[in-house]
Design a protein around this motif. Sequence first.
Motif, PDB file in Angstrom:
ATOM      1  N   PHE A 103     -37.403 -15.332  91.330  1.00 48.02           N
ATOM      2  CA  PHE A 103     -36.717 -14.309  91.593  1.00 48.02           C
ATOM      3  C   PHE A 103     -37.573 -13.286  92.114  1.00 48.02           C
ATOM      4  O   PHE A 103     -38.655 -13.043  91.975  1.00 48.02           O
ATOM      5  N   ASP A 104     -36.740 -12.408  93.044  1.00 48.39           N
ATOM      6  CA  ASP A 104     -37.163 -11.307  93.711  1.00 48.39           C
ATOM      7  C   ASP A 104     -36.743  -9.996  93.206  1.00 48.39           C
ATOM      8  O   ASP A 104     -37.344  -8.869  93.354  1.00 48.39           O
ATOM      9  N   ASP A 105     -35.564  -9.788  92.847  1.00 50.34           N
ATOM     10  CA  ASP A 105     -34.625  -8.701  92.393  1.00 50.34           C
ATOM     11  C   ASP A 105     -35.071  -8.319  91.191  1.00 50.34           C
ATOM     12  O   ASP A 105     -35.186  -9.086  90.251  1.00 50.34           O
ATOM     13  N   PRO A 106     -35.537  -7.179  91.111  1.00 51.67           N
ATOM     14  CA  PRO A 106     -36.253  -6.299  89.693  1.00 51.67           C
ATOM     15  C   PRO A 106     -35.030  -6.702  88.701  1.00 51.67           C
ATOM     16  O   PRO A 106     -35.480  -6.687  87.517  1.00 51.67           O
ATOM     17  N   ALA A 107     -33.823  -6.363  88.949  1.00 48.76           N
ATOM     18  CA  ALA A 107     -32.784  -6.245  87.914  1.00 48.76           C
ATOM     19  C   ALA A 107     -32.671  -7.646  87.401  1.00 48.76           C
ATOM     20  O   ALA A 107     -32.588  -7.726  86.195  1.00 48.76           O
ATOM     21  N   THR A 108     -32.644  -8.604  88.176  1.00 50.93           N
ATOM     22  CA  THR A 108     -32.594  -9.980  87.880  1.00 50.93           C
ATOM     23  C   THR A 108     -33.745 -10.432  87.221  1.00 50.93           C
ATOM     24  O   THR A 108     -33.765 -11.026  85.953  1.00 50.93           O
ATOM     25  N   ILE A 109     -34.863 -10.249  87.454  1.00 51.83           N
ATOM     26  CA  ILE A 109     -36.114 -10.353  86.758  1.00 51.83           C
ATOM     27  C   ILE A 109     -36.048  -9.675  85.362  1.00 51.83           C
ATOM     28  O   ILE A 109     -36.466 -10.242  84.310  1.00 51.83           O
TER      29      ILE A 109
END
Length: 376
Positions: free
Chosen positions: A46-52
């Motif tokens: 994952f790259d997206d901070p929210a997803t992380i």
Amino acid sequence: MNPAGEKQQRALQRHTAAANLRIVAIYAVVACLWILLSDHAVALLFDDPATISVVSTIKGWLFVAVTSLLLYGLIQRLIDQLLEVSQRERAAQAEIVRTHQLLNAIVDSSNDAIFAKDLQGRYLLFNRETARVTGKAAALALHENDKAIFPALQAEQIQTNDKRVIAENKISTYEETLSTADGERLFLATKGPLRNSDGQVIGIFGISRDITDQRRAEAALSYSMSLADAALESTADAILIVNRNGKIGRWNQKFVDLWQVPEQLMDARIDAPVLSHVTAQMVDPDAFLVKITELYEHSEMTSFDTINLADGRIVERYSQPQKIDDEIVGRFWSFRDVTERKRAEADLRITATAFDSQEGIFVTDTNREILRVNRA
């Protein structure tokens, strides 16, 4: 707690500590691997901070769930192991209790006095027969010494023997005369060092058997034997007693003198060599042996006859079975040298024949006084 129980307790403690250490180590390894591997996997996927952030939260909950299950499994395994160890310990303790109960039953069922003492002479074990003999209940005798149970001189003698056993560090036997509920009795006491599980001497054990009646019986038997010996030696006959196995049981000195039997033959107590020695002195050895064989083959027979010796002596032989109650256990032989009597009887017969002669015969003494005349 007894030494065996202490060892089991220490073993259980060591096992528990090792199990705890294994749980902590496994938990630490799993936690470290989870953190390192899961963080690395999230960064790669994952790259997206929210997803992380969401995935990290889920990963945290999964960590809690997985480690909880892991801890549950490890703790449950530990509990199962502890239960197994505990069951084995209880079984071992139960076996020890059964063994102690069995030993106590055996000790208390014995007709011998069985006891144990510590190094200070205080009683640790006092079985039922010991209590009966001393007239002192076990509960009152335990932790007391011999001075509280026996008269001073007897207690001193007992303690002297006990100290010798400890000093010599070996099993020994003593005769001890003690005052008991049955009066003064003689005991044969076997005593030895009492050791703990490490082999260290912690006191003594003892088994005392009342031999008073046995010694009285031995004394009575000895007296009876002395009377029998006196009777054998006082008789005018030569006596020999042989058992059914051909072993000589008893004889008197007149038998040895009559037949001139070598001492070593009599000491061997075997009938056959003595019989050969006696047979060799007969005018008719075969007839002598035939009669003996007949008597041994017919053990119930009684016999009386006269035998002639090669040296000119004449001996009367009498034999009968030796019995104990109604059982034949051997044969009794009696011999009497009647040589002089037989010669006197022969002389009398000759004299009687002479006085029956048709010739005039008279007998005088040294003073020429007539003592006897015949009818002619």
